[in-house]
Design an enzyme around this catalytic site. Sequence first.
Site, PDB file in Angstrom:
ATOM      1  CB  ALA A 128      -0.712   0.030   1.199  1.00  0.00           C
TER       2      ALA A 128
ATOM      3  N   GLY B 209      -0.544  -5.216   0.446  1.00  0.00           N
ATOM      4  CA  GLY B 209      -1.633  -5.015  -0.636  1.00  0.00           C
ATOM      5  C   GLY B 209      -1.224  -5.401  -2.102  1.00  0.00           C
TER       6      GLY B 209
ATOM      7  CD  GLU C 262      -4.375  -7.550   1.659  1.00  0.00           C
ATOM      8  OE1 GLU C 262      -4.110  -6.490   1.463  1.00  0.00           O
ATOM      9  OE2 GLU C 262      -5.175  -8.044   2.500  1.00  0.00           O
TER      10      GLU C 262
ATOM     11  CD  GLU D 104      -0.337  -6.335   5.021  1.00  0.00           C
ATOM     12  OE1 GLU D 104       0.495  -7.580   5.423  1.00  0.00           O
ATOM     13  OE2 GLU D 104      -0.756  -6.350   4.006  1.00  0.00           O
TER      14      GLU D 104
END
Length: 690
Positions: A57, A96, A99, A119
């Site tokens: 992210a 992310g 993901e 994370e």
Amino acid sequence: MRRDGNVAIITIDNPPVNALRHGVRAGIKDCVIAARDDASVEAIVLTGAGRTFVAGADITEFGKPPQAPGLMEVITILDDVKKPTIAAVHGTPLGGGLELTMGCHFRVAAPSTRLGLPEIKLGLIPGAGGTQRLPRLVGIEKALPMILSGDPIPAKDAKAAGLVDEIIEGDLVQGAVAFARKVLTEKRPLTRVKDREDKLKDVRANPAKFDEIVAQHAKKTRGLHAPAAAIEAIRLTLDTPIEEAQKKERDLFLKLVVGDQSKAQRHIFFAEREANKVPGMGKDTQPRPIKTAAVIGAGTMGGGISMNFANVGIPVTIIENDEAALKRGMATIEKNYQMSVQRGSLKAEDLPKRMALFTPSTDLNAIKDADIVIEAVFENMPVKKELFAKIDKIAKKGAVLATNTSYLNVDEIASVTSRRPEVLGMHFFSPANVMKLLEIVRGKETAPDVLATAMAVGKTIRKVPVVVGVCHGFVGNRMLSARGIEAEKLLLEGALPQDVDGALTEFGFPMGPFAMSDLAGIDVGWRSRKERGVRAEIADSLAEQGRYGQKTGKGFYLYEGRSPRPDPEVEKLIVDASVRLGVKRRNVSKEEIIERLIYPMINEGARILEEGIATRSGDIDVVWLYGYGFPAWRGGPMHWADTVGLKKIRDRLRQLAKDSGDKRHEPAALLNKLADEGGTFAGYGQQKAA
Ligand SMILES: NC(=O)c1ccc[n+]([C@@H]2O[C@H](COP(=O)([O-])OP(=O)(O)OC[C@H]3O[C@@H](n4cnc5c(N)ncnc54)[C@H](O)[C@@H]3O)[C@@H](O)[C@H]2O)c1
């Protein structure tokens, strides 16, 4: 988006690491929808330009109002595409980024790819389905440690686990397109990751297994919010429909984002990067090439320092006074590598290759070709000066000359050379082959490109370099001294070593000051205090009895192996010392221990900042995290101070100064100023930068 026949190729191109900021998410969404709705497209490949697929992210967006489309929305759109979707990844698909790939039917990877959900290292959990989808692909037994450690796994392991469908040698996108066509020709079923249940069957049938898996990783979760949340989220895979579970995961994520622990960990993430910005060292400052190194002294530090070079393939000459010391030093190095072989972190056949990178010698002239020379001999100014005068005569022109001194004045050491701009401190921490911190001590005259070289070398040997100025003990040890003095005082006033150490480990340190003394050797500090004519009543009494710590089996504690046990004899020695010095013993609370140990460190940190020894408070935090085990989730001493409130800390220090008559506790001018203004150390840095 471009086309290769019937395959649409969507390339994410947002340098440097394709972070998923708002515009990128919107771009992926638009392209996926366009490809989905285009009847001539039969399969979709999603890939990344540059050195990596999406590495995560955009962390700067955390804690700010979210801008649509969110990542989950993009993944949901991908989920519903009825043609084969293939993520083609290389570099580090992380967080992310990973993901996103789990919204595709298939994942293919270049051989050197490392995939993970890091994370947790920012005090967070995956917030776009990662905790639900990874277990569906690889099973809970593999997913849980991956999410709890945050460590990425290599493509080969990812393939074995089921996270990656195929490893592509050669051109990744071409390989992915070929894979897409294979899927089409073979009419492979397009099972969405969210619908895969087979890897969950075992644990679902036997939920006690989940707790067994969790128990294996309990140590990492102590007192931390993110691991607890990760476990809670992963547990949902047992019985909660994925849509609902993803909502709960999101809620857990959002709670963590605004919490103190994640804020502290994100602060460290940015502080580590900020530390690379050094005043007077511009982007155009070119580091000098370093192809060979020399280390002088093969003792505790010299051995570890030279291993750092050999570990990255840089040949290193290692110098000792005499053959016996050289042999001892080399034997320790070899023993360390043998341990690595036993642990499996070094291949047995690589051990001789690694050892061949060392050139041991007792002749100082052997340093003459080295691009960098690091001195790690006894901590004694005349010894170091005599040595640097000799190094100056032998080292090649343009070589960087560094000292590993812990306390001594780098400018005075440089003064005996004819090349002061090329001299600086490179202060490693023990054990030097393990500890990440490298304090780079900038002398009065150190040239910017020499500084840049030391920084670059630090990164090459996988350290976290922080530039500091010249003063007694630099940043880390200077603050540590403030803590050490108080720790002794607490013993005399009523606490026992286990009380003090216990309070600090509860605070989050891996060990307290007395266990640390025992590990480093009580005799080290004792000798140095004798030289300086100062005394630490308890520590010195122990040393005088030959209780040097772990190496003698006795110190502040008793040892069988490495585990410490409180010793009644030490308690008696402490109580006797209180009586002898006329100090009335009382009950000392944990809270007082923390305040008395850490507030004086913060005060010293404030002085370090106002003197410009550290460039910004974040640098001090990085030093304490990587050099002394300050808990990451508290963000380092200066960040923690900002969280506690500078006024509270200042007032307590004032009180301490008054009660003890110890002038060192008088609040630093900067601390006073910030406390009066309601300011923070972090804010002071920004003010200064502006
Ligand atoms: N031990 C630590 O935790 C630590 C941490 C950071 C920095 N330091 C600093 O690192 C330096 C070395 O400390 P150490 O703990 O490794 O000491 P040490 O006593 O283990 O090793 C020093 C070595 O240097 C050798 N030596 C002395 N004079 C020499 C010379 N002229 N030429 C070649 N070799 C010579 C000695 O024989 C000895 O083997 C000191 O300045 C110390 O302050 C130590």
